[in-house]
Design a protein around this motif. Structure first.
Motif, PDB file in Angstrom:
ATOM      1  N   ARG A  87       0.832  -1.210   0.000  1.00 16.35           N
ATOM      2  CA  ARG A  87       0.000   0.000   0.000  1.00 16.35           C
ATOM      3  C   ARG A  87       0.865   1.258   0.000  1.00 16.35           C
ATOM      4  O   ARG A  87       0.526   2.252  -0.645  1.00 16.35           O
ATOM      5  CB  ARG A  87      -0.935  -0.004   1.207  1.00 16.35           C
ATOM      6  N   ASN A  90       2.239   1.553  -3.540  1.00 21.80           N
ATOM      7  CA  ASN A  90       1.214   1.990  -4.489  1.00 21.80           C
ATOM      8  C   ASN A  90       0.840   3.450  -4.294  1.00 21.80           C
ATOM      9  O   ASN A  90       0.547   4.165  -5.259  1.00 21.80           O
ATOM     10  CB  ASN A  90      -0.039   1.124  -4.349  1.00 21.80           C
ATOM     11  N   SER A  91       0.843   3.924  -3.039  1.00 23.90           N
ATOM     12  CA  SER A  91       0.427   5.299  -2.750  1.00 23.90           C
ATOM     13  C   SER A  91       1.538   6.307  -2.996  1.00 23.90           C
ATOM     14  O   SER A  91       1.304   7.382  -3.548  1.00 23.90           O
ATOM     15  CB  SER A  91      -0.044   5.421  -1.300  1.00 23.90           C
ATOM     16  N   LYS A 362      -6.868   2.980  -5.561  1.00 24.62           N
ATOM     17  CA  LYS A 362      -5.890   2.077  -4.943  1.00 24.62           C
ATOM     18  C   LYS A 362      -5.216   1.173  -5.975  1.00 24.62           C
ATOM     19  O   LYS A 362      -4.104   0.714  -5.762  1.00 24.62           O
ATOM     20  CB  LYS A 362      -6.579   1.206  -3.875  1.00 24.62           C
ATOM     21  N   ARG A 367      -3.907   3.817 -11.401  1.00 19.70           N
ATOM     22  CA  ARG A 367      -3.106   4.992 -11.021  1.00 19.70           C
ATOM     23  C   ARG A 367      -2.110   5.335 -12.124  1.00 19.70           C
ATOM     24  O   ARG A 367      -1.918   6.508 -12.464  1.00 19.70           O
ATOM     25  CB  ARG A 367      -2.363   4.726  -9.716  1.00 19.70           C
ATOM     26  N   HIS A 520       2.523   8.124   4.217  1.00 16.59           N
ATOM     27  CA  HIS A 520       1.896   6.836   3.880  1.00 16.59           C
ATOM     28  C   HIS A 520       2.566   5.674   4.613  1.00 16.59           C
ATOM     29  O   HIS A 520       1.897   4.705   4.976  1.00 16.59           O
ATOM     30  CB  HIS A 520       1.933   6.617   2.370  1.00 16.59           C
ATOM     31  N   ASN A 524       0.104   3.380   6.948  1.00 13.45           N
ATOM     32  CA  ASN A 524      -0.059   1.951   6.690  1.00 13.45           C
ATOM     33  C   ASN A 524       0.528   1.102   7.811  1.00 13.45           C
ATOM     34  O   ASN A 524       0.008   0.029   8.133  1.00 13.45           O
ATOM     35  CB  ASN A 524       0.567   1.584   5.342  1.00 13.45           C
TER      36      ASN A 524
END
Length: 550
Positions: A87, A90-91, A362, A367, A520, A524
């Protein structure tokens, strides 16, 4: 054999289950956190996908993804840690190792400070509340990134490789803040960047008779009118209204649309025999992606988008419906449309809308597609081609470049703070020393809140401790010369540059982290850690081991 669909389960409760989860977390964290910082170590992974079944990497998420354990409960912890790393990747594109280090630190601190007298649910709630306050302070203290700082971010994220850092920084400086830089594998041993200052479409000419630059096999036209449509053009008479205008005015025309063979041949014949300046390419992508990209292209060049989906009739087209470009370069596989001048407010608004949409998406593929759309509208696209003398070297370098590209993008979006774990370290000192929670002090907050503060105070120091530990240094001694203003939090930026072994202003020394990455990673980590801390029962499929008969 059981044919009823019944699957037996194993259940672990309380400390037994949590201890197994913690063992799994410790295992993955030990492997991943050894890579953190400029003096972090590489990890050797057995990998069937690469030459000689070997991957060598310093990329935290690559290490995390490679780990699976035999014990099912320990492996559940591994999967949750991977989720935090994925996560974060990805962010923000980077910060995966920091997320894993923070996750382990929060869990270990939770084991230390949460007792039977505490309400775990309340402690978890306070941890999340303070996490949000920490992020607000990080955003408040962030600084916008300059060209020099951009180079620093790129270099640090590429594991202090100055050559790669310069290639990445130069690419971003050329494409601009709203441009997009992607990473591909090079067909040679060299690593280099290519930058396109315009809209890049992965479609080439539909007939080589449109070529007017034989040396490069390209159709190059300047001051071009552009027709954008997704409906099939089956008859040249559908374009009669605009072709008359184009021919009479001696202008040039690019048709982005699906033309039948007869229409293509008619256009090509007029190019060859009559010297007219026409070219045709197919619409990019397919399905919903094609529709959205065509809308973006039409907006960027100022054209009306004629679409079957909206019931537009192409025979009603007028010259005013055409877009304009300063130059087009159409090759066999790609087209670049260059439009000089300032970006319109309409395009700026669309870019902002897409950025918001990306924040709420997400899925990695979605993205990346939004990134392409932003690049098309902003008119800046760069690609870094990563080479290597072996498959192993190329894979390791590709991971570093990919992390660095994403880190720079994050720094451009939300700014930077002092790196090396210093920003979180100073926040730890501030919160534990003053605990500024609505003008309450540590002595005035309840025991659950105090436990949450103690957990975060310990955990926030973990990334800096780990970076110094990987460098073989004593973190307490190294940081004894730094201090934090306990009255009003303010990053004083004084820290230790591990690579060059010197004290100083971290921002001035180029040791910096993107706020988005740190944010992030913390978010997370808290999410996964608090889930594990509040877990009381763990259900897994029973593993039945058949004993061999004697």
């Amino acid at each position: 054999m059981n044919n009823s669909g019944y699957v037996p389960k194993d259940i672990c409760f309380d400390d037994e289950g949590r201890n197994k989860l913690i063992k799994g977390i410790t295992t993955i964290s030990k492997a991943v956190k050894s890579t953190l910082g400029p003096r972090g170590k590489t990890v050797l992974i057995e990998s069937p996908q690469h030459t000689n079944n070997i991957t060598i990497t310093k990329d935290g998420v690559t290490v995390a993804r490679s780990i699976e354990l035999i014990d099912p409960v320990e492996n559940l912890a591994i999967q949750m840690m991977k989720d935090a790393a994925n996560r974060t990747a990805n962010s923000a594109g980077d910060g995966t190792t920091t997320a894993i280090v923070l996750t382990e630190a929060i869990i270990m601190a939770g084991q230390k400070y949460i007792t039977k007298d505490h309400n775990v649910t309340e402690v978890v709630r306070y941890v999340n509340e303070y996490k949000d306050k920490i992020i607000k302070l990080l955003k408040k203290e962030s600084q916008k990134i300059s060209k020099r700082k951009l180079l620093d971010v790129a270099t640090i994220s590429a594991n202090n490789d100055k050559v790669l850092g310069k290639i990445i920084a130069d690419a971003y400086n050329k494409v601009g803040r709203d441009g997009v830089v992607t990473v591909e594998r090079s067909q040679t041993a060299d690593t280099y960047a290519e930058v396109t200052n315009g809209i890049k479409i992965n479609r080439g000419y539909t007939s080589n008779l449109f070529i007017n630059n034989q040396r490069k096999d390209e159709c190059i036209l300047e001051d071009v009118s552009i027709l954008v449509c997704d409906s099939e053009i089956s008859n040249i008479l559908q374009l009669e209204n605009i072709l008359k205008h184009i021919i009479n005015k001696g202008e040039k025309l690019l048709i982005i649309g699906n033309c039948t063979t007869n229409v293509i041949n008619t256009l090509a014949a007029n190019v060859v025999r009559n010297g007219l300046k026409f070219c045709n390419i197919l619409p990019p992508q397919f399905g919903y992606k094609q529709h959205e990209l065509m809308q973006d292209i039409a907006l960027a060049v100022g054209a009306k988008y004629f679409s079957e989906k909206t019931g537009d009739d192409l025979s009603l087209i007028t010259p005013h419906d055409l877009g304009k470009a300063d130059k087009i370069i159409v090759g066999q596989d790609n087209t670049v449309i260059i439009k000089e001048g300032e970006i319109s407010n309409e395009i700026k608004n669309r870019i902002e809308e897409l950025k918001v949409q990306q924040e709420n998406t997400k899925d990695t593929v979605a993205r990346n597609f939004i990134n392409e759309r932003v690049a098309s509208l902003a008119g800046g696209i760069g690609c870094i081609y990563v080479g290597g003398n072996s498959d192993v070297e190329q894979k390791e370098k590709f991971d570093r470049v990919d992390d660095s590209v994403c880190a720079v993008r994050s720094a451009l979006q939300e700014g930077i703070v002092p790196g090396g774990g210093l920003a979180l370290y100073e926040l730890s000192d501030y919160y534990w020393g003053n605990c500024n929670c609505g003008d309450e002090t540590v002595n005035q907050v309840n025991q659950n809140e105090k436990a949450a503060l103690a957990i975060l105070a310990d955990a926030l120091k973990a990334p800096l401790h780990q970076i110094l530990e990987n460098a073989g240094l004593d973190s307490e001694h190294v940081m004894s010369l730094t201090d934090v203003d306990q009255e009003t939090f303010r990053l004083d930026n004084l820290g230790f540059d591990v690579k060059n072994e010197r004290y100083g202003d971290m921002l001035k020394m180029g040791v910096i982290d993107p706020v988005k990455v740190t944010k992030h990673a913390l978010t997370n980590a808290v999410s996964v850690a608090t889930t594990i801390l509040s877990t009381n029962a763990i259900v897994t499929h029973a593993r039945i081991h058949e004993e061999k008969e004697a």
